[in-house]
Every structure is written in structure tokens, then in C-alpha cells.
Design a protein around this motif. Structure first.
Motif, short mmCIF file in Angstrom:
data_model
loop_
_atom_site.label_atom_id
_atom_site.label_comp_id
_atom_site.label_asym_id
_atom_site.label_seq_id
_atom_site.Cartn_x
_atom_site.Cartn_y
_atom_site.Cartn_z
N GLY A 1 55.27 69.38 26.58
CA GLY A 1 54.77 70.38 25.61
C GLY A 1 55.44 71.74 26.10
O GLY A 1 56.05 72.15 27.03
N SER A 2 55.11 72.91 25.42
CA SER A 2 55.63 74.14 25.51
C SER A 2 54.93 75.23 26.79
O SER A 2 55.67 76.06 27.25
CB SER A 2 55.69 74.91 24.47
N VAL A 3 53.62 74.74 27.09
CA VAL A 3 53.06 75.09 28.22
C VAL A 3 52.67 74.31 29.31
O VAL A 3 52.21 72.93 28.93
CB VAL A 3 51.62 75.83 27.56
N VAL A 4 52.91 74.35 30.51
CA VAL A 4 52.93 73.32 31.45
C VAL A 4 52.20 73.80 32.52
O VAL A 4 52.16 75.30 32.87
CB VAL A 4 54.17 72.62 31.54
N GLN A 5 51.59 72.93 33.58
CA GLN A 5 50.98 73.45 34.64
C GLN A 5 51.99 73.29 35.67
O GLN A 5 52.85 72.53 35.89
CB GLN A 5 49.78 72.45 34.92
N VAL A 6 51.88 74.60 36.72
CA VAL A 6 52.94 74.35 37.79
C VAL A 6 51.82 74.38 39.15
O VAL A 6 51.23 75.10 39.04
CB VAL A 6 53.74 75.59 37.67
N CYS A 7 52.38 73.77 40.12
CA CYS A 7 51.68 73.72 41.42
C CYS A 7 52.67 74.07 42.50
O CYS A 7 53.80 73.60 42.72
CB CYS A 7 51.20 72.30 41.60
N TYR A 8 52.49 75.22 43.03
CA TYR A 8 53.08 75.85 44.39
C TYR A 8 52.65 75.31 45.50
O TYR A 8 51.25 75.27 45.67
CB TYR A 8 53.36 77.32 44.43
N GLY A 9 53.37 75.17 46.58
CA GLY A 9 53.04 74.66 47.91
C GLY A 9 52.92 73.28 48.37
O GLY A 9 52.81 73.25 49.60
N GLY A 10 53.42 72.33 47.50
CA GLY A 10 53.33 70.99 47.91
C GLY A 10 52.24 70.20 48.28
O GLY A 10 52.23 69.44 49.17
N ILE A 11 51.03 70.60 47.88
CA ILE A 11 49.71 70.08 48.50
C ILE A 11 48.96 69.76 46.97
O ILE A 11 48.69 70.73 46.16
CB ILE A 11 48.90 70.93 49.34
N TYR B 1 63.09 73.00 43.26
CA TYR B 1 62.73 72.73 41.94
C TYR B 1 61.75 71.92 41.52
O TYR B 1 61.18 71.79 40.73
CB TYR B 1 64.13 72.36 41.30
N MET B 2 61.83 70.65 42.78
CA MET B 2 60.81 69.71 42.52
C MET B 2 59.44 70.20 42.66
O MET B 2 58.55 69.51 42.27
CB MET B 2 61.26 68.45 43.68
N GLU B 3 59.51 71.03 43.81
CA GLU B 3 58.07 71.68 43.95
C GLU B 3 57.41 72.31 42.53
O GLU B 3 56.17 72.11 42.41
CB GLU B 3 58.19 72.73 45.03
N ARG B 4 58.41 72.73 41.92
CA ARG B 4 57.62 73.23 40.57
C ARG B 4 57.67 72.37 39.47
O ARG B 4 57.24 72.44 38.41
CB ARG B 4 58.65 74.59 40.19
N THR C 1 57.89 87.33 33.07
CA THR C 1 59.62 87.29 32.93
C THR C 1 60.32 87.24 34.39
O THR C 1 61.58 87.11 34.23
CB THR C 1 60.05 88.07 32.08
N GLU C 2 59.72 87.97 35.47
CA GLU C 2 60.61 88.18 36.36
C GLU C 2 61.07 86.71 37.16
O GLU C 2 60.35 85.61 37.20
CB GLU C 2 59.61 88.75 37.84
N THR C 3 62.12 86.40 37.20
CA THR C 3 62.89 85.32 37.49
C THR C 3 62.72 85.05 39.05
O THR C 3 62.72 83.83 39.37
CB THR C 3 64.52 85.27 37.47
N CYS C 4 62.32 85.70 39.76
CA CYS C 4 62.19 85.72 41.47
C CYS C 4 61.00 84.94 41.97
O CYS C 4 60.92 84.16 42.84
CB CYS C 4 62.14 86.91 42.05
N CYS C 5 59.87 85.21 41.27
CA CYS C 5 58.70 84.66 41.58
C CYS C 5 57.62 84.52 40.35
O CYS C 5 57.16 85.23 39.61
CB CYS C 5 57.94 85.73 42.34
N TYR C 6 57.13 83.17 40.31
CA TYR C 6 55.97 82.70 39.22
C TYR C 6 56.65 82.90 37.84
O TYR C 6 55.64 83.39 37.09
CB TYR C 6 54.71 83.50 39.77
N GLY C 7 57.87 82.98 37.85
CA GLY C 7 58.30 83.35 36.22
C GLY C 7 57.91 82.17 35.40
O GLY C 7 57.99 81.07 35.56
#
Length: 438
Positions: free
Chosen positions: A277-287, A321-324, A351-357
Motif C-alpha cells: 500500500g501507499s502508507v506503511v508502518q515503520v519500526c525503528y530500533g530493532g525491537i 534498510y532492513m530495520e526500516r 520530507t527530510e531525507t536524513c531522519c524519519y523521512g
């Protein structure tokens, strides 16, 4: 598979249980529950959860709109914005302790004494696997835990992929299995860059038991109070590019980056057949935690492709990349009306590419204040690298400038001395002939 990957199994604290040794179904806690009572509670809780899930799922199928995505009154959509409540969850966090749970821990060098307290109260921990990579002895693992030693590649993401391809199929073989897998790192309870109270295990299992089938251990909730969402615009997210990462670097001889340019390039290389889908869930941190049903909904070839990609080295681009990508692969894809509701609730895509884009944002005075307060302290792999590069560049320029000035000074001094000697010599040549005339 173990032989092929040169898996080493050690004795005593490092001994993997033999097939005859069965994993305990209950972690030893301060309050033991009798096996008969436990089974009865689990049966009743399971039946109630199944009935509730079926009822809400029927409602979900009939729904075409959301009343709200960050509220209490909408049972289907109300918890979407912060990814903390979904249809089909067991009735309460306390009911989650009766779910069948498998635990996998990616171990490097930290003691695991915290695990007994972390899992305290769970009545049906079917298995605990500690997968260790850094050559350090595993200390403090719970009784009955199986320890496997692997080469030090791919960090926690490779650990999880290995568990899914090699170990999980021996524990749960059906998409209808009602168990939850909790994925942890040996630093789970420590303060680290992504740390958040969301790592509390009962909450993880509670949310993962829902129709979403996935729960992230790190949420935006405490830091940004609902102005940020774990849901991201996929197209913006997939433009994320990490060229290098020097923090926690190792003596890895493999180059950081090979082939993939962006997160989108990496994800597309996995040949995922399940649309996200066009909106996806992202999990940072590996837990995080995921239902076995959702894990098995992805073709096993996808998980094996991931495992292979992460075997390339330790500090590699693929790991970031896998983390995201875990949330995208494991969470149930949103329906069209849910995506529309999330987009309508948000006022901006980061839209910042460095963090949580790609993160969906809801602006306002509160959100602006929080953005200003937390914006410079975000999970910032690339931004940190940029800052380091800028500092290194400044340091190099200062050193260069110093040597240039020093060189100019030396050259000037030599020139003055040479000029002085030249004048003296010329003077003597001119005087001597005059002296000879007297």
C-alpha cells in the motif's frame, strides 16, 4: 542448515538443547500458576479473543470510512495514528500474558539477567532462543533457553531473519498458529538512541495479537505526543539513502554499500509479492513482535533473500534498510479507507531525507513546538554522518591552513636569510676591489 552455516553449539551455558530436551512452557516467576489452571485460562481467553476478533473483523470488512484515527470512540480506526490499538486485540494487556509466545534475542556482549523480570508473568513462553554473534559468553539467560552461535554478520536483523528461516518453522508450522514472536536485542532494557517505554513486553504481545499482527517496541508517542505517526508515505520513505555509517563501526572488511542506492532499491530487490500500500508502518530500533500468521504470510523465499543479503558483512547498508522494512513486511497492509483517513488526519509528510523521512505529521502549535524541541535529537544515521563529515572537513582545513601558514613562514624565513647572505656577499665583492686601490 546448521552444518551449512557452521553453527557452533557449546556446552554448559552455551549448550543448545537436544531434541529430547523440551523447552518449558512456563517461565519461572515469583507467582507460579498450575498447569491445569493455566491451560483453562488460556483456552477461555483464546476463545474469547477469537470471538472478539471475528466480530471486529466483520465490522472492518463492512466499514468504508473511519470516524477518527486518534480517538477512543472508533474501534476499527481509533488507534491507527499511534499504532497502539487495532481490531482483534485480546481484551486487555493482562490477558496478553496467556498468549503463546516465542522469544528470540540477538546477543552480542550484554548480560541477559534482565530477561526473567522482562518476561515475568507470561504463562506460556513456548521457547526462548538466544542467538549470539560477537564471541562473548552468554550470561544470565533464562532457564531452558537455547543458545546458538553464528558468525558476526548482519547484526540483529540477520539474527531475526535466520530465526524465521531456520528455527521458527520447527516451532510453528501453520499460518493458523496463534502464537506471537517477540524479537529482542541484548540491549533491550538499556537507554539507547531509540529507547521508549513501548518496549514493555505485555504491550508488545497485546498489540501483535491484533489484526495488525505487528507491534513496534519503539513508538513516537512519548516524544512527540501524537503529532508524529509511525505510518509513513511509502514513496517518500523509499527515497531514504544512507551512504555510510561510522558509529559503532567494526573492523569489517566489507564495503558499507554495494549495489543498492536507496531503501526503495533494497526493498524492491527482495521480490516481495504481498502489496504494502501507499502508507506503511515503520519500526525503528530493532525491537518488535509479530504474529506467526503474519510472518508466514510472506513467502519464505523473501525471508531467505533477506538472510542472504545480510550475510555480506557486519556494518552494512542492508542492515539499516532492513530495520526500516520489518514493519512493512510484517504488519497487515492497511485498507484503502484507513490509508485515506490517515492522510486526511495528517497535515504534512516529513520530507527530510536524513531522519524519519516519509513520516506522517499533524502540524499545529504543539507539533511545531515538539518538532523544534526534538528535531535536532532524532534517530539520525545520515545526519550524524553529515555532521561528522563536516567536522572532519573543518579539522582537515584547519590542519591544512596551519601547515600552509607554517610553510609560508618557513619559506619567508629562508628567503630573508638567503637575501641577507646575498647582500653580504655582494658587498664584499664590491669593497675588496676598492680596498686594493689604497
Amino acid at each position: 542448515m546448521f552444518a551449512a552455516l557452521n553453527v557452533m553449539l557449546f556446552s554448559s551455558n552455551w549448550t543448545a538443547r537436544t531434541p529430547e530436551s523440551k523447552m518449558p512452557t512456563t517461565i519461572t516467576t515469583k507467582e507460579n500458576i498450575g498447569s491445569t489452571a493455566t491451560a483453562a485460562v488460556q483456552e477461555v481467553a483464546g476463545a474469547a479473543a477469537a470471538a472478539a476478533a471475528a466480530a471486529v473483523e466483520d465490522e472492518t470488512l463492512l466499514r468504508t470510512t473511519c470516524k477518527c484515527v486518534d480517538c477512543e470512540e472508533d474501534a476499527v480506526c481509533g488507534g491507527l495514528w499511534r499504532a497502539y490499538r487495532y481490531p482483534g486485540m485480546v481484551s486487555s494487556v493482562e490477558e496478553a500474558i496467556h498468549k503463546k509466545v516465542h522469544v528470540v534475542v540477538s546477543h552480542c556482549n550484554k548480560p541477559l539477567n534482565w530477561m526473567s523480570d522482562y518476561l515475568n508473568g507470561f504463562t506460556n513462553v513456548a521457547s526462548i532462543h538466544v542467538i549470539s554473534k560477537c564471541g562473548h559468553e552468554v550470561e544470565g539467560a533464562p532457564m531452558g533457553a537455547t543458545t546458538v552461535v553464528l558468525p558476526n554478520v548482519g547484526r540483529c536483523d540477520h539474527t531475526y531473519a535466520y530465526f524465521i528461516t531456520t528455527i521458527l518453522p520447527t516451532l510453528a508450522t501453520s499460518k493458523d498458529d496463534n502464537s506471537i514472536v517477540v524479537f529482542l536485542k541484548d540491549t533491550t532494557t538499556e537507554e539507547f538512541e531509540h529507547n521508549d517505554p513501548g518496549t514493555e513486553p505485555k504491550s508488545l504481545v497485546h498489540i501483535a495479537s491484533s489484526s495488525n499482527g505487528f507491534a513496534c517496541g519503539v513508538t513516537f508517542d512519548s516524544a512527540w505526543a501524537g503529532s508524529w505517526s509511525p505510518y509513513h508515505d511509502k514513496d517518500t520513505l523509499f527515497t531514504f539513502e544512507l551512504k555510510s555509517y561510522r558509529e559503532h563501526s567494526t573492523a569489517d572488511e566489507e564495503p558499507f554499500r554495494v549495489g543498492n542506492k536507496t531503501l526503495g532499491d533494497f526493498y524492491n530487490s527482495l521480490n516481495v509479492t504481498r502489496s504494502a500500500g501507499s502508507v506503511v508502518q515503520v519500526c525503528y530500533g530493532g525491537i518488535f513482535a509479530a504474529s506467526t500468521a503474519n510472518i508466514f504470510k510472506q513467502d519464505m523465499r523473501v525471508w531467505k533473500t533477506i538472510e542472504k543479503a545480510l550475510e555480506r558483512g557486519d556494518n552494512i547498508q542492508e542492515g539499516h534498510y532492513m530495520e526500516r522494512s520489518w514493519g512493512i513486511l510484517l504488519a497487515t497492509p492497511l485498507k484503502a479507507f484507513q490509508i485515506e483517513a490517515l492522510k486526511n488526519h495528517s497535515t504534512k509528510v516529513r520530507t527530510e531525507t536524513c531522519c524519519y523521512g516519509g513520516a506522517l505529521l499533524r502540524e499545529g502549535k504543539e507539533a511545531d513546538d515538539e518538532d523544534e524541541e526534538y528535531g535536532d535529537d532524532e534517530d539520525d544515521d545520515q545526519q550524524q554522518h553529515i555532521k561528522e563529515e563536516e567536522k572532519l572537513s573543518r579539522d582537515n582545513w584547519e590542519v591544512f591552513h596551519f601547515y600552509v601558514l607554517a610553510g609560508v613562514g618557513v619559506i619567508s624565513a629562508v628567503s630573508v636569510i638567503a637575501f641577507t647572505l646575498s647582500i653580504g656577499t655582494t658587498g664584499r665583492q664590491r669593497v675588496l676591489p676598492l680596498a686594493q686601490r689604497h
